[in-house]
Design an enzyme around this catalytic site. Structure first.
Site, PDB file in Angstrom:
ATOM      1  CD  GLU A  29      -2.537  -0.989   2.763  1.00 40.75           C
ATOM      2  OE1 GLU A  29      -3.253  -1.939   3.063  1.00 40.75           O
ATOM      3  OE2 GLU A  29      -2.409   0.021   3.483  1.00 40.75           O
ATOM      4  CB  CYS A  37       2.739   6.901   3.777  1.00 38.96           C
ATOM      5  SG  CYS A  37       3.068   5.552   4.887  1.00 38.96           S
ATOM      6  CB  CYS A  64       5.588  -6.123   8.858  1.00 37.03           C
ATOM      7  SG  CYS A  64       6.730  -5.379  10.043  1.00 37.03           S
ATOM      8  CB  CYS A  96       3.659  -3.737  16.381  1.00 35.37           C
ATOM      9  SG  CYS A  96       5.382  -3.254  16.226  1.00 35.37           S
ATOM     10  CB  CYS A 135       0.849  -2.801  13.628  1.00 35.12           C
ATOM     11  SG  CYS A 135       1.212  -2.374  11.927  1.00 35.12           S
ATOM     12  N   GLY A 165       5.714  -2.745   6.491  1.00 41.11           N
ATOM     13  CA  GLY A 165       7.084  -3.245   6.563  1.00 41.11           C
ATOM     14  C   GLY A 165       7.955  -2.474   7.539  1.00 41.11           C
ATOM     15  CD  GLU A 166      11.722  -1.598  11.172  1.00 38.22           C
ATOM     16  OE1 GLU A 166      10.719  -1.091  11.691  1.00 38.22           O
ATOM     17  OE2 GLU A 166      12.788  -0.973  11.015  1.00 38.22           O
ATOM     18  CB  SER A 217       8.985   5.390  10.607  1.00 32.58           C
ATOM     19  OG  SER A 217       8.429   4.978  11.827  1.00 32.58           O
ATOM     20  CB  SER A 241       7.646   2.936  16.172  1.00 33.70           C
ATOM     21  OG  SER A 241       7.351   3.442  14.902  1.00 33.70           O
ATOM     22  CG  LEU A 242       9.680   4.916  22.991  1.00 36.57           C
ATOM     23  CD1 LEU A 242      10.840   3.928  23.017  1.00 36.57           C
ATOM     24  CD2 LEU A 242      10.091   6.212  23.695  1.00 36.57           C
ATOM     25  CG  HIS A 243       4.434   2.940  19.468  1.00 33.32           C
ATOM     26  ND1 HIS A 243       4.245   4.212  18.975  1.00 33.32           N
ATOM     27  CD2 HIS A 243       4.576   2.136  18.372  1.00 33.32           C
ATOM     28  CE1 HIS A 243       4.267   4.166  17.648  1.00 33.32           C
ATOM     29  NE2 HIS A 243       4.474   2.933  17.258  1.00 33.32           N
ATOM     30  CG  ASN A 294      -6.496   4.564  11.606  1.00 32.27           C
ATOM     31  OD1 ASN A 294      -7.677   4.246  11.606  1.00 32.27           O
ATOM     32  ND2 ASN A 294      -5.913   5.233  10.628  1.00 32.27           N
ATOM     33  CB  CYS A 349      -0.302   0.684   9.041  1.00 33.91           C
ATOM     34  SG  CYS A 349      -0.011   2.251   9.812  1.00 33.91           S
TER      35      CYS A 349
END
Ligand code: SAH
Length: 336
Positions: free
Chosen positions: A89, A102, A109, A113, A116, A156-157, A188, A211-213, A287, A328
């Site tokens: 995407e 983006c 991935c 997470c 996600c 993806g990472e 990111s 991405s700490l979160h 989201n 995402c």
């Protein structure tokens, strides 16, 4: 056959030198592709026919396809079909300053997470550099626009596909190509420490986002499996090293999830671990996706105010695309 969109200018120069041709021909090819937007090698008329034939025997300019899109206010989300039938995407956003895109870096991935959508579908493969470049080219051509900013924050990472992502950055940053300024490119990562350190040494001057979160390992371990490999203190140590070498402010992303990481204590704890670092926090409204059960936090403003009071620069990310499978991985998730 190699795809021309996956070549850096100097790769193409080396190719021309290897066939005893002048290396400026590489710049001519870049001009056709990125300025004139002509992709048929037969139409590269300032390059002699026999050289065009040689080019055609080793390179293609085959394109990925836009399979479908969904549109919302100031946002358009694309599902791309890759040449092997896989899907990724891209999300185009319209800001006051222009367009940002983006892009995805992998099919699926492996980071897993918990909140996600992309991670529900395991990684099938890395994207090649050309598949990332073509996401930009296709959308610019279809929408007849120029994209000002690129964020590698799709599926993806990026640091799990490090070499291709670095090539991608160099290709789109090339002044003779798309000429996207380094400061207009953001990568990111969920925090793959050795790659943050390797990236620090490249000094590319692009923006890095982490991405700490979560403000502590207990919470982060629950929502981000990568934290069991590189915990918060190791990750922030790598960010500090990056800051020392690059002197560019780093973005700390923090997705606000109801009852998971959004308490006052969490805000104070976050401010504490970031104190003194040249970073700013970008709070991301969660989201909600159909499949994962997490809810959006209602405490974003309170959380932000605590961080600000503690002297931490903080912004809240504008929400795009809640109405259109904006989260995402959602569009692909419906397809596969
Ligand atoms: N793998 C990279 C980049 C892809 S995701 C990374 O982890 O940074 C881009 C950002 O969106 C990450 O911060 C990710 O944690 C966040 N994200 C994932 N799912 C989300 C959702 N449903 N709502 C809001 N942000 C989400």
């Amino acid at each position: 056959m190699k795809n021309l969109f996956g070549l850096k200018l100097n790769d193409l120069e080396e190719y021309f030198i290897s066939i005893n041709e002048k290396k400026y021909k590489a710049s001519q090819v870049f001009e056709w592709l990125y300025h004139h937007r002509i992709y048929n090698i037969d139409d590269f008329t300032n390059i002699k026919i026999d050289i065009r034939e040689k080019l055609k025997s080793v390179f293609t300019t085959e394109m990925i396809k836009i399979k479908k899109f969904e549109e919302g206010i100031d946002v358009k989300k694309y599902l791309f079909e890759l040449l092997d039938g896989n899907y990724v995407e891209g999300v185009l956003m319209h800001h006051d300053y222009g367009y940002s895109l983006c892009v995805s870096s992998e099919v699926g991935c492996n980071m897993g997470c918990k909140f996600c959508e992309s991670g529900r579908l395991k990684k099938v493969r890395n994207l090649e550099a050309y598949e990332m470049v073509e996401q930009i080219i296709l959308i610019e051509d279809q929408e007849k626009i120029r994209i000002d900013r690129v964020v590698v924050m799709g599926i993806g990472e990026p640091f799990d596909n490090y070499d291709n992502v670095v090539d991608f950055i160099k290709i789109i940053n090339e002044p003779k190509g798309l000429a996207l300024g380094a400061r207009h490119i953001t990568v990111s990562t969920c925090g793959i420490v050795p790659k943050i350190l390797e990236f620090a040494n490249l000094n590319l001057q692009v923006n890095l986002a982490l991405s700490l979160h979560a403000p502590n390992d207990e919470i982060r371990n629950k929502i981000m499996p990568i934290n069991k490999v590189y915990n918060i203190s190791q990750t922030l140590a790598a960010i500090k090293e990056y800051l020392e070498k690059n002197n560019r402010r780093v973005t700390i992303e923090y997705v606000m999830i109801n009852m998971v990481n959004d308490s006052d204590d969490n805000a104070y704890e976050l401010a504490n671990i970031l104190k003194g670092m040249n970073v700013y926090v970008n709070l991301i409204p969660y989201n909600e996706t159909n499949n994962l059960g997490f809810k959006k936090s209602k405490r974003i403003n309170e959380f932000k105010n605590i961080l600000l009071k503690c002297g931490i620069n903080t912004t809240v990310r504008r929400e795009f695309g809640g109405s259109i499978s904006g989260a995402c991985g959602q569009l692909r998730s419906k397809e596969v």
